[in-house]
Enzyme design. Sequence first.
Site, mmCIF file in Angstrom:
data_model
loop_
_atom_site.group_PDB
_atom_site.id
_atom_site.type_symbol
_atom_site.label_atom_id
_atom_site.label_comp_id
_atom_site.label_asym_id
_atom_site.label_seq_id
_atom_site.Cartn_x
_atom_site.Cartn_y
_atom_site.Cartn_z
ATOM 1 N N CYS A 24 13.090 11.712 6.751
ATOM 2 C CA CYS A 24 13.331 11.129 8.081
ATOM 3 C C CYS A 24 14.756 11.394 8.539
ATOM 4 O O CYS A 24 15.024 11.508 9.728
ATOM 5 C CB CYS A 24 13.046 9.635 8.055
ATOM 6 S SG CYS A 24 13.992 8.761 6.792
ATOM 7 N N GLU A 27 10.274 1.529 10.085
ATOM 8 C CA GLU A 27 11.212 2.631 9.805
ATOM 9 C C GLU A 27 10.437 3.919 10.065
ATOM 10 O O GLU A 27 9.533 4.259 9.301
ATOM 11 C CB GLU A 27 11.667 2.596 8.338
ATOM 12 C CG GLU A 27 12.500 1.395 7.974
ATOM 13 C CD GLU A 27 13.840 1.363 8.661
ATOM 14 O OE1 GLU A 27 14.323 2.431 9.086
ATOM 15 O OE2 GLU A 27 14.400 0.269 8.790
ATOM 16 N N GLU A 33 9.646 15.968 15.177
ATOM 17 C CA GLU A 33 9.961 15.976 13.754
ATOM 18 C C GLU A 33 9.099 17.044 13.070
ATOM 19 O O GLU A 33 7.885 16.909 13.010
ATOM 20 C CB GLU A 33 9.632 14.592 13.193
ATOM 21 C CG GLU A 33 10.216 14.335 11.853
ATOM 22 C CD GLU A 33 9.892 12.935 11.362
ATOM 23 O OE1 GLU A 33 8.767 12.456 11.588
ATOM 24 O OE2 GLU A 33 10.773 12.339 10.727
ATOM 25 N N GLY A 48 6.923 5.104 7.977
ATOM 26 C CA GLY A 48 6.017 6.238 8.135
ATOM 27 C C GLY A 48 6.284 6.906 9.471
ATOM 28 O O GLY A 48 7.372 6.792 10.044
ATOM 29 N N SER A 49 5.276 7.584 9.983
ATOM 30 C CA SER A 49 5.452 8.349 11.214
ATOM 31 C C SER A 49 5.498 7.422 12.429
ATOM 32 O O SER A 49 4.971 6.300 12.394
ATOM 33 C CB SER A 49 4.291 9.338 11.365
ATOM 34 O OG SER A 49 3.082 8.610 11.439
ATOM 35 N N THR A 50 6.083 7.908 13.498
ATOM 36 C CA THR A 50 6.175 7.105 14.719
ATOM 37 C C THR A 50 4.776 6.803 15.268
ATOM 38 O O THR A 50 4.513 5.704 15.746
ATOM 39 C CB THR A 50 7.056 7.834 15.751
ATOM 40 O OG1 THR A 50 8.395 7.827 15.233
ATOM 41 C CG2 THR A 50 7.053 7.140 17.103
ATOM 42 N N LYS A 55 0.855 -1.199 0.000
ATOM 43 C CA LYS A 55 0.000 0.000 0.000
ATOM 44 C C LYS A 55 0.887 1.243 0.000
ATOM 45 O O LYS A 55 1.519 1.581 1.003
ATOM 46 C CB LYS A 55 -0.911 0.056 1.233
ATOM 47 C CG LYS A 55 -1.974 1.142 1.055
ATOM 48 C CD LYS A 55 -2.563 1.648 2.354
ATOM 49 C CE LYS A 55 -1.895 2.860 2.915
ATOM 50 N NZ LYS A 55 -1.925 4.082 2.084
ATOM 51 N N VAL A 67 1.838 6.411 13.625
ATOM 52 C CA VAL A 67 1.169 5.326 12.889
ATOM 53 C C VAL A 67 1.968 4.026 13.036
ATOM 54 O O VAL A 67 1.388 2.931 13.065
ATOM 55 C CB VAL A 67 0.947 5.700 11.403
ATOM 56 C CG1 VAL A 67 0.271 4.563 10.657
ATOM 57 C CG2 VAL A 67 0.097 6.964 11.283
ATOM 58 N N GLY A 68 3.286 4.140 13.208
ATOM 59 C CA GLY A 68 4.103 2.951 13.460
ATOM 60 C C GLY A 68 3.678 2.247 14.742
ATOM 61 O O GLY A 68 3.564 1.023 14.809
HETATM 62 P P1 NDP Z 1 2.192 8.262 7.953
HETATM 63 O O1 NDP Z 1 2.619 7.505 9.149
HETATM 64 O O2 NDP Z 1 1.098 9.227 8.066
HETATM 65 O O3 NDP Z 1 1.770 7.251 6.787
HETATM 66 C C1 NDP Z 1 2.617 6.203 6.336
HETATM 67 C C2 NDP Z 1 1.777 5.153 5.664
HETATM 68 O O4 NDP Z 1 0.940 4.544 6.647
HETATM 69 C C3 NDP Z 1 0.844 5.706 4.588
HETATM 70 O O5 NDP Z 1 0.751 4.790 3.527
HETATM 71 C C4 NDP Z 1 -0.465 5.822 5.345
HETATM 72 O O6 NDP Z 1 -1.613 5.811 4.526
HETATM 73 C C5 NDP Z 1 -0.400 4.569 6.194
HETATM 74 N N1 NDP Z 1 -1.329 4.565 7.320
HETATM 75 C C6 NDP Z 1 -1.961 5.621 7.903
HETATM 76 N N2 NDP Z 1 -2.796 5.193 8.871
HETATM 77 C C7 NDP Z 1 -2.676 3.841 8.911
HETATM 78 C C8 NDP Z 1 -3.294 2.821 9.692
HETATM 79 N N3 NDP Z 1 -4.199 3.091 10.618
HETATM 80 N N4 NDP Z 1 -2.927 1.535 9.449
HETATM 81 C C9 NDP Z 1 -2.010 1.232 8.519
HETATM 82 N N5 NDP Z 1 -1.417 2.154 7.725
HETATM 83 C C10 NDP Z 1 -1.737 3.446 7.931
HETATM 84 O O7 NDP Z 1 3.525 8.924 7.384
HETATM 85 P P2 NDP Z 1 3.662 9.922 6.168
HETATM 86 O O8 NDP Z 1 3.142 9.287 4.926
HETATM 87 O O9 NDP Z 1 3.127 11.239 6.593
HETATM 88 O O10 NDP Z 1 5.256 9.982 6.021
HETATM 89 C C11 NDP Z 1 6.054 10.779 6.793
HETATM 90 C C12 NDP Z 1 6.669 9.985 7.934
HETATM 91 O O11 NDP Z 1 7.427 8.888 7.442
HETATM 92 C C13 NDP Z 1 7.640 10.816 8.744
HETATM 93 O O12 NDP Z 1 7.420 10.650 10.109
HETATM 94 C C14 NDP Z 1 8.998 10.235 8.352
HETATM 95 O O13 NDP Z 1 9.988 10.393 9.319
HETATM 96 C C15 NDP Z 1 8.673 8.812 8.106
HETATM 97 N N6 NDP Z 1 9.698 8.205 7.267
HETATM 98 C C16 NDP Z 1 10.621 7.360 7.839
HETATM 99 C C17 NDP Z 1 11.649 6.828 7.098
HETATM 100 C C18 NDP Z 1 12.633 5.874 7.688
HETATM 101 O O14 NDP Z 1 13.222 5.113 6.925
HETATM 102 N N7 NDP Z 1 12.854 5.848 8.992
HETATM 103 C C19 NDP Z 1 11.812 7.179 5.694
HETATM 104 C C20 NDP Z 1 10.814 8.077 5.198
HETATM 105 C C21 NDP Z 1 9.787 8.559 5.976
HETATM 106 P P3 NDP Z 1 -2.220 7.162 3.882
HETATM 107 O O15 NDP Z 1 -1.366 8.295 4.305
HETATM 108 O O16 NDP Z 1 -2.147 6.878 2.433
HETATM 109 O O17 NDP Z 1 -3.619 7.267 4.374
#
Ligand code: NDP
Length: 501
Positions: free
Chosen positions: A297, A263, A395, A241-243, A188, A245-246
């Site tokens: 990130c 990550e 962040e 993604g973000s911490t 996804k 949502v992680g």
């Molecule tokens: P988000 O955490 O908002 O989203 C990441 C992904 O998770 C998207 O595809 C999003 O879907 C999905 N998501 C959202 N809600 C859920 C849920 N309830 N269950 C499962 N999946 C879900 O991050 P961003 O897209 O805003 O990206 C920015 C973040 O990513 C920053 O915090 C950045 O630091 C981190 N990041 C970390 C990296 C690393 O390697 N450590 C590298 C790059 C970024 P959707 O948004 O499509 O609804």
Amino acid sequence: MTAHVKPKALENFKARDFRMLIDGAWTQGAGSAIERVAPGHGVVVSRYPAGTKADAERAIAAARRAFDNGPWPNMTGAERSNILLKAADLIAARADELAFLDTIESGKPISQAKAELGGAVDIWRYAAALARDLHGESYNTLGDGTLGVVLREAIGVVSIITPWNFPFLIVSQKLPFALAAGCTTVVKPSEMTSGSTLVLGEILIEAGVPAGVVNIVTGTGPEVGSAMTTHPDVDMVSFTGSTGVGRLTMANAAQTLKKVSLELGGKNPQIVFPDADLDAFVDAAVFGAYFNAGECCNAGSRLILHTSIADDVTARIAELAKKVKVGDPLDPTTQVGAIITPQHLDKIGAYVDSASKAGASVALGGGALDLGLGQFMAPTILSGVKPDMAVAREEVFGPVLSVLTFDTTEEAIRIANAIDYGLSAGVWSRDFDTCLTIGRKVRAGTVWMNTFMDGASELPFGGYRQSGLGRELGRHAVEDYTETKTLNMHIGARTGWWMPR
Ligand code: NDP
């Protein structure tokens, strides 16, 4: 309100309509469409299906069948490797198209998107090589009658969830390694930048990946992502993604005890000593803070400068940052592109305001830039930032550089470690002992010494503490997508348990 002008490169451009990939077939699904407005141009550039929970479940079922009934997990490493190499060649052949999609959907500069595609091709080739080298261990030391063999088996169905800031690069840090191990997948991408991942689906089919092995479901996290992290037929979740949502992903996956790889975010310090090559550092500081508009990130968003050089170095960074070219992402000379959404621009602005109210000074920039295109933010420097301010701990994910100061090495290490994140860090000094001390004491997954943000497919990447769990890239990356199985073998049936014969 800014008037959006279509740049020349988009004059004849027609928004592209994408489909999802489920079980080898392209489908619109039952949901509506998601329209992506280009952050750098303010016009609709892509439409993807708004996948539903039912779409995610169909994709998971397809991946499950493809795993349980093969052929993918049963192929030889060489066969999988050849397909991944073909995929790498096809990605290279379509690199301009993929880079263009990432640029218009994310707002990143086109020159940067092209460089990311080059990096991604290298990762696919590296993963292809690892596919042939996946192996376990054997123990011939357990006694005359016993042989122990440790197998590495593909873990099964993997959910891969990616963010918007490096759309093609991040899926490339996960998918080829999962495939190399023999896993099947549901991917996804972010609902804002799904285009290049969907083109990757076309490429993988052409390369010979069988139906059901890679499924790509577009849509939102709460609808599609949530199903992908809770479904009992999924064996592992690989999330970037973000911490926040992680954390949710881990909690969801805990219901069925899935393996989780995360990550997450970072708030990366660069510690600078007076004996450093300051010309080199000033250049790296500007790059580290403003690369990808700070939506990175790994952004070097937290400078920790020795007090004796802080004013001079801050002034030099500000001077250089004024020369950074912010503008149309499609202009090949642009260095900093657009901010992902208007809402995110507001969030970045709120961080700057709160830091100012808390006593920091705006040494450069500080607000939005009206370029007559989409939404842009001026490269910003905040000086006089204190370790307890939000802008020093959280962040910001924008082009905002916070400057803190230190007097002793111990204090620098304390400030660097006094946050929840631990993704990466940098140290600048000509003294080997200083670099090594910082390198060993700062709790981060990567520590750069006299450089910043360099990477290689060979080098593991990931975070300490709330920056994540597990590592991507490097020679163990494929192993992450495996289970370990012990075969305990005896020559002739073993006798002499409880009862004498
Ligand atoms: P988000 O955490 O908002 O989203 C990441 C992904 O998770 C998207 O595809 C999003 O879907 C999905 N998501 C959202 N809600 C859920 C849920 N309830 N269950 C499962 N999946 C879900 O991050 P961003 O897209 O805003 O990206 C920015 C973040 O990513 C920053 O915090 C950045 O630091 C981190 N990041 C970390 C990296 C690393 O390697 N450590 C590298 C790059 C970024 P959707 O948004 O499509 O609804």
